[in-house]
Each structure stands twice: as C-alpha cells, then as structure tokens.
Design a protein around this motif. Structure first.
Motif, PDB file in Angstrom:
ATOM      1  N   THR A 232       0.833  -1.200   0.000  1.00  0.00           N
ATOM      2  CA  THR A 232       0.000   0.000   0.000  1.00  0.00           C
ATOM      3  C   THR A 232       0.869   1.252   0.000  1.00  0.00           C
ATOM      4  N   VAL A 233       0.419   2.291  -0.706  1.00  0.00           N
ATOM      5  CA  VAL A 233       1.081   3.588  -0.685  1.00  0.00           C
ATOM      6  C   VAL A 233       0.477   4.445   0.421  1.00  0.00           C
ATOM      7  N   VAL A 256       0.443  -2.534  -6.069  1.00  0.00           N
ATOM      8  CA  VAL A 256       1.335  -1.578  -6.711  1.00  0.00           C
ATOM      9  C   VAL A 256       1.701  -0.498  -5.698  1.00  0.00           C
ATOM     10  N   ALA A 257       2.988  -0.347  -5.390  1.00  0.00           N
ATOM     11  CA  ALA A 257       3.388   0.573  -4.321  1.00  0.00           C
ATOM     12  C   ALA A 257       4.879   0.883  -4.425  1.00  0.00           C
ATOM     13  N   ARG A 275       5.381  -3.240  -8.823  1.00  0.00           N
ATOM     14  CA  ARG A 275       4.535  -4.343  -8.368  1.00  0.00           C
ATOM     15  C   ARG A 275       5.364  -5.620  -8.305  1.00  0.00           C
ATOM     16  N   ASP A 276       5.266  -6.339  -7.206  1.00  0.00           N
ATOM     17  CA  ASP A 276       5.863  -7.678  -7.146  1.00  0.00           C
ATOM     18  C   ASP A 276       5.124  -8.564  -8.132  1.00  0.00           C
ATOM     19  N   LYS A 303      -7.906   3.224  -8.700  1.00  0.00           N
ATOM     20  CA  LYS A 303      -7.410   1.992  -9.295  1.00  0.00           C
ATOM     21  C   LYS A 303      -6.226   2.268 -10.212  1.00  0.00           C
ATOM     22  N   VAL A 304      -5.414   1.240 -10.397  1.00  0.00           N
ATOM     23  CA  VAL A 304      -4.294   1.326 -11.335  1.00  0.00           C
ATOM     24  C   VAL A 304      -4.830   1.079 -12.739  1.00  0.00           C
TER      25      VAL A 304
END
Length: 524
Positions: A232-233, A256-257, A275-276, A303-304
C-alpha cells in the motif's frame, strides 16, 4: 440505395472501430517495463527523464536509465563499477551478498550536478555518487557510516541538505555541506508509526521514503503492508521539513506501491511505483495523479489503470536487454550496459579480445555449485515471455569444468557441457524446489553446442524449459521444466546467465559465440 447505405454504414463502423482500436493501442500500458526494475527514483531535467533502480549484488551497479516519454527507457550509465571490495561482494571465502549489496536509491539534480545515493548492509555505509554528466560520467564517490535505510536525499531551498530514512518511525538528519556525514545532533524522528494511515495491523512497516517539495509543501511517499492485505502507498505532507506531518492512504490496488511523483513538461502528474510480479521480479507501473485540496490523488477512481495517456510502449530490446555477438569495434565498451556480473568479477578471467567475436570465461578456482561461481555474466529476463540463446565452444575446457546457460536465482536452472575425463555430457540441473537435481545427462562429441531457455511469466505462470542443439537449428528439450520462484534470499527476478566454472582443476576456458534474447517463447 438501402444496400449501398448499409454497406457504407458498415464500412464506417468498421473503420471507426479500427481507428478506436489503433488509438487505444497507441497508448502506453501498464506495466511500463515488464522486467525487474524495482525501487525506482525518477527525476526530470528539461524534457528528459532519468531513473535509478536497484540491482543489489550485481556489478556494475546502481543503473541509470533515460527516457523521453516516461514509458520507454534505455540504460545509459551505472553509478559505480564496484560497490565495495570485500569477501561478500567478491564471492570469496564462502561468503556472498545475494539479496543485499546496494538497495533503494535516491536520484536528484541540484545546481547542475546529478546525485544518486544508496545504502548497503554489505558495506555498512551510505554511498553518494555525483556527476556533472549523468550519461557519460565520471562519477565521484562519497561514503559515510551508518547505512541509512531506504533514505531520501533532499536539497532544500535554504541550502540545507537532508536525508529522511527508516522504517515505521521515520528519522530526518541534516548532512554536512560536503555530504561527508551527518551533522551531529541533527537526528529527529519526524513521523512515528508512518504506517498508521493503512491501519494498525501491519506486517511491513512504512519504508521506501521518497520526499518532494511542491508549491511550498513537503510530500513524503512510503510503502507499507497491512497484514492480510496488500502492499500500500501512504502519503504524508507538512509545511516544514521537520513536521508536523499529516498522513493518508495513497493507493491500495494490485499491490502496486513504493515510489514517488513526477511531472511532465506539459503539466501532467504521475506516480511511479512497482509491483511484485513473481519470478520475473518487481516491475514498474505508472498511475495518473490529480491534485485535490493540496493532496496528490493516485489512480483512476483509486485503481491502477491498464492504459495511460502517454506514448505507446516499445520493445525492451535494446534499451533494457539486448543480444550480443561479442564483436567489438575500436572504442566500444568491452561489455554493453545491458550486462551485469553476478557479484564482483575477477577481470583477469574473462575477455572479449582474446578471441575475436567470442566471450571467453576462464576458470580460476574450484567451485561446489553455480551459486558460488565467479564471473557469471547476466541479463534480465523480461515478460510476459522471453527466450535466451547461446553457443559454447568447449574445446579448451578441462576435466570437471561445467559451462553453459543458467536461469539464475536461488532456485536456479542450468544447462551446459560438463567434462568428465575425456567425455563430454550435456547436463541439465533443476533446483526449482530449492535442492539441485541432475535432471538429464546426454553424451555428445561435438565441440560446439547451442543452448536456450524459454521463460513464461504470463499471469505468473513462472515456468521455464531448457533446450540444446548441436547445429543451432534443430532444438531438443532437455531435463524437466523449471518452476521459477522469486525468493527473498536473492531478492531479484530471474536472470539469464553465461557461466563456466571448475569442479576439479583450474585454467580451462569456454568461448561463447553469441547471446541472443527474444521477447517471444520458443518451444522448438
């Protein structure tokens, strides 16, 4: 007339659909780089973007990439050739620095000078590299203790220089004007429990600090990970660099962070993150940013997005990875920037000059396995699929030597020629479950053998197959499929690697004729 009208209408609709499809395909898409480029730090100087990233135990290290559009990148430099010369970085005396080396960097441009800083448990230091020419160098090195974890280098308007670092509780320190160390007594915890905006049940405390000053306010980006949730961002802002800071959740989608903010020359804003993504590694994403009430708002409705209002992605070849025939013209680098060694190389034991058009890898000590072997020359794998090829002349290998192609990670796979007495065998090793197993052994008499590995990262399938050929045209699958796994001990996406190591006696050598990479998967 009705028939003609309907025909014209159908043609118009078809062209409209095709035009719409073409326009959609002309946009950039996420991920912007489908390869292991984690911990990005991005700056814009005029119309040009520069990005630093993490390659940890690889040498040279701290890669610098360049882009004109935020989407398509090419390697232009490394901040250092060797992070440090010690047993761990040199793979000596049973030591290694897999998964360590240099970590998250901070890239800055200030008063005509480029700065990129990192930290390393391997050296126990914080490292700052400076240059006037980020693409050509040279780079000057400044080092001091201790190693400031996940720091953000920051030049303030009043001339003072800071680093903000840590995990959970974030600390601000002022640096000496010459960057040689911390100003005594300047340490101050400016945010306690920086993860708080994401909740109170946290498994990864807020880290990965990136600090920005925009319209007089300070904005701090961090990554955190709520237990049972996703990466998380979190964002904090303040009127003074020393605080107080107020925080809020910045983005929580797809995991995504970690990253920060960048603007375009025409005034658009984006957040660069990663993103992993399984075995291929940690891959960069961009999300659009709008400003509301003095806060950056990330994503499209939180959302991304899949597509972006930026120029379309091009191939990662030759900017991030590239084929190599090992032929060099006068004035060219011995190794293009796409190549990195696994740990520090022994430069006396490799050459692209001793035999024109070949990379020669000579053994210099006896090894137990590929993970302890020096001078493995690597490039990234790329997604969603890719294939790497090589050819090896084994004429001058000695008894016990093993040379070929690997997919390098803790749970590696490798295929190559192994010499046993006067006999040659093609051997495939599969360490997909963490324990190396000889999955195939085939006797050969040829002095030149070709190898390839085909990787499928689609939807995190993370499978690879190995092949051999005695003529470079007809390929045979060998051994068992490799289930690729991203492991924390190595903390890096899988890499293609060219290797030659001895298990009995030193001095033998293997000559590699070429390396080729394709963004396709080949099963034949």
């Amino acid at each position: 007339m009705k028939i003609i009208h309907h025909l014209l209408l159908s043609v118009t609709v078809a062209f409209s659909f095709a035009d719409s499809f073409a326009q959609e395909n002309a946009k950039a898409h996420n991920p912007v780089i489908y390869a292991d480029v984690p911990d990005e730090s991005i700056i814009r100087v005029g119309n040009t973007y520069y990005m630093s990233s993490t390659t940890m135990h690889m040498s040279p290290g701290l890669p610098i990439m360049k882009s004109a559009d935020l989407v398509n990148w090419q390697l232009v430099s490394y901040a250092y050739d060797r992070l440090v010369d010690n047993d761990a970085m040199n793979l000596d005396n049973g030591k290694n620095t897999y998964g360590r080396g240099s970590w998250a960097s901070s890239l800055r441009y200030h008063n005509g000078t480029y700065y990129v800083s990192t930290f390393a448990a391997t050296s126990g230091k914080t490292h700052i590299y400076t240059t006037k020419d980020i693409e050509k160098g040279p780079w000057t090195t400044i080092e001091f203790k201790p190693d400031l974890h996940d720091h953000s280098l920051f030049f303030d308007d009043d001339g003072k220089i800071y680093m903000l670092y840590g995990a959970g509780n974030l600390t601000l320190v002022q640096l000496k004007p010459d960057l040689s160390g911390i100003v005594e007594g300047s340490e101050k915890v400016v945010i306690e429990n920086a993860s708080a905006p994401a909740g109170d049940n946290i498994m990864l405390k807020a880290e990965g600090s990136q600090l920005f000053k925009i319209k007089g306010k300070y904005y701090l980006f961090n990554i955190t990970w709520p237990r049972g949730g996703m990466r998380t961002v979190v964002i904090h802002r303040a009127d003074k660099i020393s605080g107080p800071y107020e925080g809020k959740l910045g983005l929580q989608d797809l995991g995504v962070a970690q990253g920060g903010l960048i603007d375009t020359p025409d005034g658009k804003w984006f957040s660069y993150l990663f993103r992993d993504n399984g075995a291929v590694g940690r891959i960069p994403y961009l999300v659009p940013v709008e400003w509301k009430d003095g806060w950056p708002v990330l994503g499209t409705d939180g959302k991304v997005p899949q597509t972006l209002d930026l120029p379309a992605n091009k191939t990662l070849i030759p900017g991030i990875v590239h084929s190599d025939d090992f032929s060099r013209k006068k004035g060219q680098r011995d190794l293009p920037l796409v190549w990195q060694w696994n740990h520090n190389p022994d430069n006396a034991l490799w050459s692209v000059k001793k035999r024109k058009g070949f990379l020669r890898l000579t053994t210099g000590r006896v090894e137990t396995d590929i993970l302890s072997a020096k001078n493995i020359l690597t490039q990234r794998t790329v997604g969603p699929v890719c294939t790497g090829y090589t050819s090896v002349d084994v004429s001058n290998m000695k008894d016990g030597d093993f040379a070929g192609l690997t997919l390098l990670q803790k749970n590696y796979g490798q295929v190559g020629i192994k010499i046993e007495g006067k006999n040659r065998f093609i051997v495939m090793i599969n360490a997909g479950d963490g324990t190396p197993v000889e999955a195939a052994r085939i006797p050969v008499t040829e002095k030149t053998v070709h190898f390839k590995a085909a990787c499928d990262f689609t939807e995190r399938k993370d499978m690879a197959n190995f092949y051999y050929s005695t003529d470079g045209k007809n390929w045979n699958k060998i051994g068992t499929p490799l289930k690729m796994t991203y492991t924390l001990p190595h903390f890096m996406g899988y890499r293609f690697g060219l290797f030659n190591y001895a298990t009995k006696a030193t001095g033998g050598y293997a000559d590699f004729d070429y390396y080729r990479i394709e963004e396709t998967i080949s099963n034949e």
